[in-house]
Scaffold this motif. Sequence first.
Motif, mmCIF file in Angstrom:
data_model
loop_
_atom_site.group_PDB
_atom_site.id
_atom_site.type_symbol
_atom_site.label_atom_id
_atom_site.label_comp_id
_atom_site.label_asym_id
_atom_site.label_seq_id
_atom_site.Cartn_x
_atom_site.Cartn_y
_atom_site.Cartn_z
ATOM 1 N N LEU A 98 36.422 56.958 88.734
ATOM 2 C CA LEU A 98 37.430 57.875 88.222
ATOM 3 C C LEU A 98 37.506 59.120 89.104
ATOM 4 N N THR A 99 38.704 59.405 89.594
ATOM 5 C CA THR A 99 38.936 60.561 90.461
ATOM 6 C C THR A 99 40.178 61.307 89.979
ATOM 7 N N GLU A 156 39.776 54.145 86.925
ATOM 8 C CA GLU A 156 40.282 53.827 85.594
ATOM 9 C C GLU A 156 39.228 54.031 84.521
ATOM 10 N N VAL A 157 39.727 54.147 83.294
ATOM 11 C CA VAL A 157 38.909 54.215 82.084
ATOM 12 C C VAL A 157 39.156 52.935 81.296
ATOM 13 N N LEU A 158 38.085 52.298 80.824
ATOM 14 C CA LEU A 158 38.220 51.078 80.049
ATOM 15 C C LEU A 158 37.641 51.273 78.651
ATOM 16 N N PHE A 159 38.372 50.806 77.652
ATOM 17 C CA PHE A 159 37.907 50.776 76.270
ATOM 18 C C PHE A 159 37.641 49.319 75.908
ATOM 19 N N ASP A 160 36.385 49.001 75.642
ATOM 20 C CA ASP A 160 36.004 47.624 75.326
ATOM 21 C C ASP A 160 36.525 46.654 76.378
ATOM 22 N N GLY A 161 36.427 47.056 77.650
ATOM 23 C CA GLY A 161 36.820 46.201 78.758
ATOM 24 C C GLY A 161 38.293 46.192 79.072
ATOM 25 N N GLU A 162 39.114 46.892 78.282
ATOM 26 C CA GLU A 162 40.555 46.921 78.482
ATOM 27 C C GLU A 162 40.972 48.260 79.073
ATOM 28 N N PRO A 163 41.732 48.265 80.173
ATOM 29 C CA PRO A 163 42.156 49.531 80.781
ATOM 30 C C PRO A 163 42.901 50.421 79.794
ATOM 31 N N PHE A 164 42.537 51.683 79.784
ATOM 32 C CA PHE A 164 43.199 52.669 78.926
ATOM 33 C C PHE A 164 44.542 53.053 79.536
ATOM 34 N N ARG A 165 45.578 52.971 78.711
ATOM 35 C CA ARG A 165 46.922 53.356 79.136
ATOM 36 C C ARG A 165 47.397 54.504 78.247
ATOM 37 N N ARG A 166 47.897 55.557 78.872
ATOM 38 C CA ARG A 166 48.280 56.760 78.126
ATOM 39 C C ARG A 166 49.406 56.498 77.133
ATOM 40 N N ASP A 167 50.223 55.469 77.358
ATOM 41 C CA ASP A 167 51.344 55.191 76.465
ATOM 42 C C ASP A 167 50.998 54.182 75.372
ATOM 43 N N ARG A 168 49.730 53.769 75.301
ATOM 44 C CA ARG A 168 49.297 52.821 74.279
ATOM 45 C C ARG A 168 48.857 53.582 73.024
#
Length: 249
Positions: free
Chosen positions: A8-9, A58-70
Amino acid sequence: MHIELRNLTKRFSSHDALVNLSLSLEPGQVVALLGGNGAGKTTLLRCLSGIYKATSGEVLFDGEPFRRDRIDQRRRFGFLPDLPDLPDITVLRHISLLLRLYEREYVGVEERVIEALRGLDMLPYFESPLVSLSRGQRYKAALAGLMAADPEVLYFDEPFAAGMDAQGMNALRMFSREAAGSRQRTIIYTTQILEIAENFSDRVLILNGGELHAFDTLANLLSAPGDSLTGLFKRLREEAYERSDIYGA
């Protein structure tokens, strides 16, 4: 919820606020996020909560990429800045709107709201406009809403410097410990007060210049008798100065 950071950068026009952060965090922990001014602590929380978009990684939640629009992903966490920007409504109205956003309007939630307000000594102010309250009371009103909503992950930016009184700070500690222990919630908070981190954390995450310097349990970080976080920070500063001398040579 398992949280993972991969390289993450976050780059601003004048500097890199975060540099290739990679770590993995299991649920059910209270994490103290430490570092000096400009270390990248608040930037990290804002990237984790989607306020900032990472430059890379990237940031992952439970292995799924975090998307700001989700919206479904955003409902899994809550972020409380040190100076929350609250609307001109009553305390109870604010909490009601928050519960609706988190889809927590179920039977029995009223008891959670009353418990949170009572624990923070805010029950007498439930009909008060937020703008009429002191800074510490506004922070406790926002905190009560998140305590009632009870998301899987909570990010707190300098909660112990937000003007809360002793009862509020104690309520935050008790809630965090109970949430992490019995419900496997994750709490990540920033602080400049090392004594708080030593007494209120399962793991410590230390940033310096946007880089990850340490992420471990306090017991592992302070392995020698008489060690303290103050001593650890002193060693880190000395190592940074030594590297600067080497690179500058």
